[in-house]
Design an enzyme around this catalytic site. Sequence first.
Site, PDB file in Angstrom:
ATOM      1  N   ALA A  10     -18.403 -13.303 -50.158  1.00  0.00           N
ATOM      2  CA  ALA A  10     -16.846 -13.084 -50.401  1.00  0.00           C
ATOM      3  C   ALA A  10     -16.316 -13.574 -51.550  1.00  0.00           C
ATOM      4  O   ALA A  10     -15.941 -13.043 -52.593  1.00  0.00           O
ATOM      5  CB  ALA A  10     -16.398 -13.509 -49.146  1.00  0.00           C
ATOM      6  N   CYS A  44     -18.733 -12.394 -40.285  1.00  0.00           N
ATOM      7  CA  CYS A  44     -17.855 -12.105 -39.339  1.00  0.00           C
ATOM      8  C   CYS A  44     -18.320 -11.301 -38.433  1.00  0.00           C
ATOM      9  O   CYS A  44     -17.948 -11.190 -37.212  1.00  0.00           O
ATOM     10  CB  CYS A  44     -16.435 -12.395 -39.503  1.00  0.00           C
ATOM     11  N   TRP A 435      11.913 -10.273 -23.296  1.00  0.00           N
ATOM     12  CA  TRP A 435      11.593 -11.654 -23.984  1.00  0.00           C
ATOM     13  C   TRP A 435      10.233 -11.505 -24.325  1.00  0.00           C
ATOM     14  O   TRP A 435       9.411 -11.820 -23.433  1.00  0.00           O
ATOM     15  CB  TRP A 435      12.061 -12.833 -23.030  1.00  0.00           C
TER      16      TRP A 435
END
Lengths: 457, 457
Positions: A10, A44, A435
């Site tokens: 990476a 991953c 909420w």
Amino acid sequence: MRLLVIGGDAAGMSAASQARRLRGPDELEIVVVERGGHTSYSACGIPYFVGGEVAGADALVARTPAEHRERGIVLHLRHEAVEIDTGGARVRVRDLASGGERWEPYDHLMIATGAVPVRPDLPGVDAAGIFGVQTLDDGIAIHRAVERDRPARAVVVGSGYIGLEMAEALVRRGIEVTIVEAGEQPMRAMDPDMGALVADAVRGLGIHLRLDEPVEGFDTGGGRVTAVRTARRTIPADLVVLGLGVRPGSDLARAAGIETGPTGGIVTDRRMRTRTANVWAAGDCVETRHLVSGAPVAIALGTHANKQGRVAGTGIGGGYATFPGVVGTAISKICKVEVAHTGLNSRDAERAGFDALTATVESTTRAGYHPGATTMRTKLVFERRTGRLLGAQIVGEEGAAKRIDGLAIALWNGMTVEEMTGLDLAYAPPFSPVWDPVLITARKAAALVEEAMRDGG
Amino acid sequence: MRLLVIGGDAAGMSAASQARRLRGPDELEIVVVERGGHTSYSACGIPYFVGGEVAGADALVARTPAEHRERGIVLHLRHEAVEIDTGGARVRVRDLASGGERWEPYDHLMIATGAVPVRPDLPGVDAAGIFGVQTLDDGIAIHRAVERDRPARAVVVGSGYIGLEMAEALVRRGIEVTIVEAGEQPMRAMDPDMGALVADAVRGLGIHLRLDEPVEGFDTGGGRVTAVRTARRTIPADLVVLGLGVRPGSDLARAAGIETGPTGGIVTDRRMRTRTANVWAAGDCVETRHLVSGAPVAIALGTHANKQGRVAGTGIGGGYATFPGVVGTAISKICKVEVAHTGLNSRDAERAGFDALTATVESTTRAGYHPGATTMRTKLVFERRTGRLLGAQIVGEEGAAKRIDGLAIALWNGMTVEEMTGLDLAYAPPFSPVWDPVLITARKAAALVEEAMRDGG
């Protein structure tokens, strides 16, 4: 100009690609040495490959060696950098096939040597059938062992993210799985109460979870592992996966006098420059700044590696970019259970010197009446005096964990729990109760801060 | 002390409940008058009730009249406030059953009169079979009409969030649905390119979508609607739903001399106090501040109503709380298509005087190789000169739209797209590619800002 990159995953390949975007082959020669046989893969993704959800190892490769070569990047696979000579601006490289060595010169050196899995120094640890989970080659080896040997019983050592994900993968393959964990809870990045929810979920999958049981050794027969031993029991095993975490792979850099920090990671500035001239570093081998504690941390995660690599590549290519640090966001899914955290947990907040309070709320992911609404628990850690958010943890099911992003952004911006109660979060019955769980928890937290203030806390 | 509340839905009952939490019945008498027969219900849930996903209207009621009464709140259902006398601190209330009227005194008055659906003044609009979607009674009426009359063909007028959600609900009931929209795209809160994605999705559900066709009238037979007429066609209809949006229900307040603003909504301060002494207001009947444009806006949404009602109730109860304003976040799901936006779209940004750029990226919700990864499109609107985020839009499938929360929080904190590229968002293959769609889009946006800077823009 010549850029030499050590490590083709990476961080290394992000740097190489970005430098190439900014500088064409006639301006910048790019040479990468990679110890393994793959480039730019998703470590991953290994549990999903082993578990059979992803069809082949190739799917985990974002960009193949051939694709990189097409863009004018010279790539030496199965080559290992064994010495950095910063004075001579060169790196000694060993061809792992032939054993031959040579010196490769550089104008810019990019160190992306990744992480080293923690491997306990225990009797039998080198037996066949015991695997780490670090490289794609590790993943392929485990996959092959599962397919070929059809193990009936597996033991996963360690219960962090990767340990739990590997345990799930093996359960999917019909294997009886035991997790052995030295600590008192799985996923030690979470507070104990949230970790207990994860423990319940893991046991709900039929996984045997042995907590507070450090591994003492491995029984072997004919060079193969046959069991895992703890103080309390001997657990028969045809396959063992070590998921004990990793440390920065900075030995090569340290040996060359390149500065490393208290975490063992290479020290860089915001542009990913090491303290040594013309030497850059990125990914699992570096340490970075935790934006809440202010302390250096080493967090091995593909998303940081990609960002840091890109930042380094921009700098190498003559541009300007910075990596500001992290707030420590992480997320995982074990079957239907979603887990996420960001910032500091209670223990880390205390260690960092914060006088912290917590608020925990159980609520639903969607409007309670909407089909598919599930229960989730949200926990906030915040400073008593100021109400400043310090961290957050979520355990729930579908639709729960990615809410951590909003909390990570609130944390990034130094919001207080009081300010957070006013946030304009998206509401519609298929997505949230009127909420949102984040708002309810912030409200509870804000009330605790107010109470503490009244009490002169 | 006596608190009189006009309106027993989200804002009114949140205020009443919160005031009761802070002041017991011996300190504060609370009287609520409500025109309809229900309290504290989720109007946003009506489409799911009509569509059959939610079993009964009762499920949409968060708190019944009986539950409120148990907490010492006096509740007069089917009572309408018809005049406010601010000088005399009293409200004239009509009992809708008997027609009798009386004056109710107050020390504090809470106005929570909600919104009024836009009803076009067109021939036939009052015929039977034409329904608004505003109150739970409306929802029950539509549900009854669907169950009893088994309509074969329905027309939905308007294609905002509620229009599309009602269209989906009727399609679920096996009804042939046509949406008639005066504008050139559905969901005008989105930019045209994003609206086009929504249009495609809606047509993919088998819904006929007629754009650029204002309704000119309704054909009726025996007092019932039989068709909807536009300039281009006559569309047979057994059932018509008006989803043309709402305006603040502020007529009663205005008639009493209580100040309203340019949006027609009642003007309040941050504590939800009107400009008239001892009169508070909250919910769909007020206007609030858009934190990006700085302009007043009236946004009818249950989540704002609940928050504002709670803030007013805190103030009435002697505490301190504020409602800071909104960034205009909204979200919706039409079958599998998820849509969300926050902040300003391109048109609104221009109207507000911003010199804005946009960046749009198509990416996946999860790692590309992970099963269940779907395509999503993310669009950012940002200021050219500074890179400050001004708004965001998302169209995608499962797991796409709730990402708007992170963008809403970034917007709330005034982040620039450049800063956003560094955000520590949660990454794991089941939740995100290694570069989250939000990060990729921010990166593209930051590059455009840099380019504009170079060009002297």
